[in-house]
Design a protein around this motif. Structure first.
Motif, PDB file in Angstrom:
ATOM      1  N   UNK A 195       0.955  -1.519   0.025  1.00 14.45           N
ATOM      2  CA  UNK A 195      -0.405  -0.482   0.204  1.00 14.45           C
ATOM      3  C   UNK A 195       1.109   1.180  -0.205  1.00 14.45           C
ATOM      4  N   UNK A 196       2.433   1.422   1.156  1.00 14.54           N
ATOM      5  CA  UNK A 196       2.673   2.338   0.913  1.00 14.54           C
ATOM      6  C   UNK A 196       3.161   3.020   0.197  1.00 14.54           C
ATOM      7  N   UNK A 197       4.335   1.798  -0.902  1.00 11.20           N
ATOM      8  CA  UNK A 197       5.408   1.622  -2.393  1.00 11.20           C
ATOM      9  C   UNK A 197       4.348   2.273  -3.246  1.00 11.20           C
ATOM     10  N   UNK A 198       2.649   1.382  -3.563  1.00 11.20           N
ATOM     11  CA  UNK A 198       1.657   1.937  -4.908  1.00 11.20           C
ATOM     12  C   UNK A 198       1.525   3.602  -4.249  1.00 11.20           C
ATOM     13  N   UNK A 199       1.307   4.200  -3.330  1.00 13.18           N
ATOM     14  CA  UNK A 199       1.038   5.567  -3.169  1.00 13.18           C
ATOM     15  C   UNK A 199       2.004   6.245  -3.233  1.00 13.18           C
ATOM     16  N   UNK A 200       3.739   5.952  -3.039  1.00  9.98           N
ATOM     17  CA  UNK A 200       4.604   6.496  -3.653  1.00  9.98           C
ATOM     18  C   UNK A 200       4.718   6.479  -5.048  1.00  9.98           C
ATOM     19  N   UNK A 201       4.233   5.854  -5.221  1.00 10.92           N
ATOM     20  CA  UNK A 201       4.270   5.896  -7.125  1.00 10.92           C
ATOM     21  C   UNK A 201       2.978   5.968  -7.693  1.00 10.92           C
ATOM     22  N   UNK A 202       2.534   7.546  -7.881  1.00 13.42           N
ATOM     23  CA  UNK A 202       0.954   8.051  -8.713  1.00 13.42           C
ATOM     24  C   UNK A 202       2.158   8.953  -9.711  1.00 13.42           C
ATOM     25  N   UNK A 203       1.002   8.621 -11.174  1.00 18.38           N
ATOM     26  CA  UNK A 203       1.981   9.665 -11.845  1.00 18.38           C
ATOM     27  C   UNK A 203       0.706  10.282 -12.227  1.00 18.38           C
ATOM     28  N   UNK A 204       0.125  11.422 -12.377  1.00 16.86           N
ATOM     29  CA  UNK A 204      -1.194  12.428 -12.636  1.00 16.86           C
ATOM     30  C   UNK A 204      -2.541  11.508 -12.554  1.00 16.86           C
ATOM     31  N   UNK A 205      -2.430  11.196 -10.732  1.00 11.02           N
ATOM     32  CA  UNK A 205      -4.199  10.435 -10.158  1.00 11.02           C
ATOM     33  C   UNK A 205      -4.720  10.958 -10.807  1.00 11.02           C
ATOM     34  N   UNK A 206      -6.091  10.542 -10.565  1.00  4.08           N
ATOM     35  CA  UNK A 206      -7.408  11.006 -10.971  1.00  4.08           C
ATOM     36  C   UNK A 206      -7.585  11.743  -9.734  1.00  4.08           C
ATOM     37  N   UNK A 207      -7.968  13.289  -9.820  1.00  2.86           N
ATOM     38  CA  UNK A 207      -8.541  13.694  -8.584  1.00  2.86           C
ATOM     39  C   UNK A 207      -9.893  14.825  -9.248  1.00  2.86           C
ATOM     40  N   UNK A 208     -10.892  13.997  -9.748  1.00  4.17           N
ATOM     41  CA  UNK A 208     -11.840  15.009 -10.618  1.00  4.17           C
ATOM     42  C   UNK A 208     -12.050  16.893  -9.990  1.00  4.17           C
ATOM     43  N   UNK A 209     -11.312  17.069  -9.142  1.00  6.93           N
ATOM     44  CA  UNK A 209     -11.926  18.514  -8.485  1.00  6.93           C
ATOM     45  C   UNK A 209     -10.849  19.489  -8.557  1.00  6.93           C
ATOM     46  N   UNK A 210     -10.205  18.395  -9.056  1.00  3.39           N
ATOM     47  CA  UNK A 210      -8.249  19.466  -9.375  1.00  3.39           C
ATOM     48  C   UNK A 210      -9.078  21.174  -9.938  1.00  3.39           C
ATOM     49  N   UNK A 211      -7.758  21.953  -9.749  1.00  5.09           N
ATOM     50  CA  UNK A 211      -8.189  22.861 -11.207  1.00  5.09           C
ATOM     51  C   UNK A 211      -7.393  22.637 -12.469  1.00  5.09           C
ATOM     52  N   UNK A 212      -7.684  22.349 -13.427  1.00 10.01           N
ATOM     53  CA  UNK A 212      -6.814  22.469 -15.076  1.00 10.01           C
ATOM     54  C   UNK A 212      -5.414  22.882 -14.814  1.00 10.01           C
ATOM     55  N   UNK A 213      -4.789  21.882 -15.113  1.00 10.81           N
ATOM     56  CA  UNK A 213      -3.070  22.474 -14.870  1.00 10.81           C
ATOM     57  C   UNK A 213      -2.861  21.740 -13.350  1.00 10.81           C
ATOM     58  N   UNK A 214      -3.126  21.575 -13.003  1.00  9.11           N
ATOM     59  CA  UNK A 214      -2.767  21.081 -10.679  1.00  9.11           C
ATOM     60  C   UNK A 214      -2.685  19.151 -11.343  1.00  9.11           C
ATOM     61  N   UNK A 215      -2.070  19.014 -10.913  1.00  6.03           N
ATOM     62  CA  UNK A 215      -1.138  17.177 -11.335  1.00  6.03           C
ATOM     63  C   UNK A 215      -1.721  16.214  -9.734  1.00  6.03           C
ATOM     64  N   UNK A 216      -1.866  15.136  -9.373  1.00  7.10           N
ATOM     65  CA  UNK A 216      -1.510  14.830  -8.640  1.00  7.10           C
ATOM     66  C   UNK A 216      -0.453  13.458  -9.293  1.00  7.10           C
ATOM     67  N   UNK A 217       0.912  13.603  -7.805  1.00  6.86           N
ATOM     68  CA  UNK A 217       1.596  12.776  -8.247  1.00  6.86           C
ATOM     69  C   UNK A 217       2.619  12.574  -7.247  1.00  6.86           C
ATOM     70  N   UNK A 218       3.589  11.125  -7.046  1.00  2.41           N
ATOM     71  CA  UNK A 218       4.597  11.157  -5.732  1.00  2.41           C
ATOM     72  C   UNK A 218       5.762  10.499  -6.296  1.00  2.41           C
ATOM     73  N   UNK A 219       6.767   9.891  -5.445  1.00  4.12           N
ATOM     74  CA  UNK A 219       7.497   9.265  -5.709  1.00  4.12           C
ATOM     75  C   UNK A 219       7.937   8.940  -4.734  1.00  4.12           C
ATOM     76  N   UNK A 220       9.123   7.654  -4.238  1.00  3.88           N
ATOM     77  CA  UNK A 220       9.878   7.203  -3.181  1.00  3.88           C
ATOM     78  C   UNK A 220      10.721   8.624  -2.807  1.00  3.88           C
ATOM     79  N   UNK A 221      10.771   9.454  -3.279  1.00  4.67           N
ATOM     80  CA  UNK A 221      11.425  11.307  -2.858  1.00  4.67           C
ATOM     81  C   UNK A 221      10.449  12.249  -2.999  1.00  4.67           C
ATOM     82  N   UNK A 222       9.339  12.183  -3.052  1.00  4.07           N
ATOM     83  CA  UNK A 222       8.481  12.963  -2.859  1.00  4.07           C
ATOM     84  C   UNK A 222       6.646  12.665  -2.310  1.00  4.07           C
ATOM     85  N   UNK A 223       6.842  13.138  -1.634  1.00  5.84           N
ATOM     86  CA  UNK A 223       5.879  13.385  -0.613  1.00  5.84           C
ATOM     87  C   UNK A 223       4.145  13.778   0.146  1.00  5.84           C
ATOM     88  N   UNK A 224       5.407  15.289  -1.200  1.00  3.84           N
ATOM     89  CA  UNK A 224       3.950  16.217  -1.396  1.00  3.84           C
ATOM     90  C   UNK A 224       2.965  16.172  -2.867  1.00  3.84           C
TER      91      UNK A 224
END
Length: 422
Positions: A367-396
């Protein structure tokens, strides 16, 4: 108070204890395997919070207390996972979302989170609310190696993957937000006297830190601070002090109750600061602007990263219509101007993406591994141009924001999407 998205929660202590001995060693083994890139086929019976048919997710929120305006967030998330269950669950598993009231009180949060982990045996935590409350449990959940995901606070420290590898934030950093306000103030009013009203905890102090980042050696001469405690009845005296100090630009880092008080009090004082910045966690039309008096807040500037339910520009937006359809079915009759409902739906969609990426392996490590492996994850509420991305070294997960101004009815966006303040 406890809410649950499933009625199949089994709290028999003997069943929990039979599986606990095996579960105690498993997360570390799974984490090593995951870091090495191996595939782990989890045996549900050996995993905390996971059976052949269910995944337990834990949460705490302020259903009562000084931040109770945020209680609708967990209520929406409960309804969201009910929708997921109605649609068949995830990888053959129904979601048992267990949420307890902590009253925005850190000692109560500790008690409730221990209950979730040690008694309810949840697989992981999701969207626990509040900076002081999450601070009280952060070390404990990391010692237990329990994923502490997408927590409902923008304190900058939730991105510290090196010291707290099991804790991850979601919304943009308060510190970055304050940097953006301060840079905008300097551009428009280079000789301004800035007043900062802030909650006396890590949430509020991030606004002070962000302003210091930009002002540097000028901070002491340009800024007047005033703090409040969540136990205070009002922030009236603090605002009177700032006005008396000659402040002509005001920045407020406060939760909804005190934010609404601040807007109304500034108006009642006959004070007209040339700039008035408000934290983006206290800009809900229903929870803040309307109680404060919509006309009283005209001209307030904030940052946004979500679509405002009251903005006519999103009347026919596909993502917002998706949210509206969900609300009509699962939460009819609520205040649709309250952005906390739409926020909760959006972040829950990202949590659902993590669960889908797990492909049936709901071990804590995966679960933790996948949370730290998101690439433009779908959040329909975000403003245009704002994305959800994570990595093992990006927890923002979200770093971008856009300035917006209150016009008495809605928030009007202006300028470009900004990522950070460098």
């Amino acid at each position: 108070m406890k809410t649950s998205a499933s009625l199949i929660h089994n709290s028999q202590k003997s069943a929990r204890m039979r599986g606990y001995g095996k579960a105690g060693l498993l997360p570390g083994v799974l984490l090593v395997a995951a870091l090495l890139g191996g595939t782990v086929h989890a045996v549900a019976a050996d995993l905390p919070g996971v059976t052949a048919t269910e995944v337990k997710i834990g949460n705490t929120d302020a259903y009562s207390g000084p931040a109770s305006a945020y209680g609708v967030i967990a209520k929406t998330e409960t309804a969201f996972f009910q929708m997921v269950n109605d649609q068949g669950g995830v990888a053959g598993h129904k979601i048992n979302f267990i949420s307890y009231d902590d009253g925005y009180s850190p000692p109560k949060t500790v008690e409730q989170v221990r209950r979730l982990i040690e008694e309810d045996q949840v697989a992981f935590l999701f969207q626990n609310l509040g900076t002081p409350t999450n601070t009280a449990i952060q070390r404990y959940v990391n010692q237990k190696k329990v994923p502490h995901l997408f927590i409902s606070t923008g304190a900058d420290k939730w991105g510290d993957y090196q010291h707290f590898p099991w804790t991850m934030g979601y919304q943009p950093s308060y510190r970055t937000e304050a940097q953006i306000y301060t840079k905008y103030m300097l551009k428009e009013m280079p000789s301004a006297k800035l007043g900062i009203l802030y909650q006396n905890d890590d949430f509020g102090k991030d606004y002070v830190t962000g302003a210091k980042d930009i002002l540097g050696d000028k901070y002491a001469s340009m800024v007047k601070e005033a703090s409040y405690e969540t136990t205070d009845a009002t922030v009236d005296s603090q605002l009177a002090t700032l006005q008396a100090a000659g402040v002509d630009a005001l920045m407020v880092g406060a939760t909804p109750k005190f934010a609404a008080q601040a807007i109304k009090k500034v108006h009642d004082l006959g004070w007209h600061p040339k700039m008035f910045f408000m934290t983006n966690v206290s800009i809900s039309v229903g929870a803040v602007m309307a109680p404060a008096g919509a006309e009283n807040g005209i001209g307030i500037i904030t940052t946004g990263y979500m679509k405002d339910p009251t903005d006519p520009a999103f009347k026919d937006d596909p993502g917002m219509n998706e949210w509206r359809a969900f609300m009509a079915k699962y939460m009819p009759g609520v205040d649709m101007t309250d952005g906390n409902y739409s926020f909760a739906y959006g972040v829950s969609m990202v949590m659902l993406q993590v669960l889908k990426q797990c492909e049936g392996d709901f071990s804590r490590a995966n679960v933790m591994k996948q949370a730290a492996n998101l690439h433009d994850a779908y959040d329909p509420i975000l403003l245009p141009g704002i994305k959800v991305n994570t990595s093992p070294t990006n927890f923002h997960p979200i770093k971008a924001m856009q300035l917006q101004k209150w016009d008495g009815k809605t928030w009007e966006r202006f300028g470009d999407v900004i990522e950070g303040a460098s």
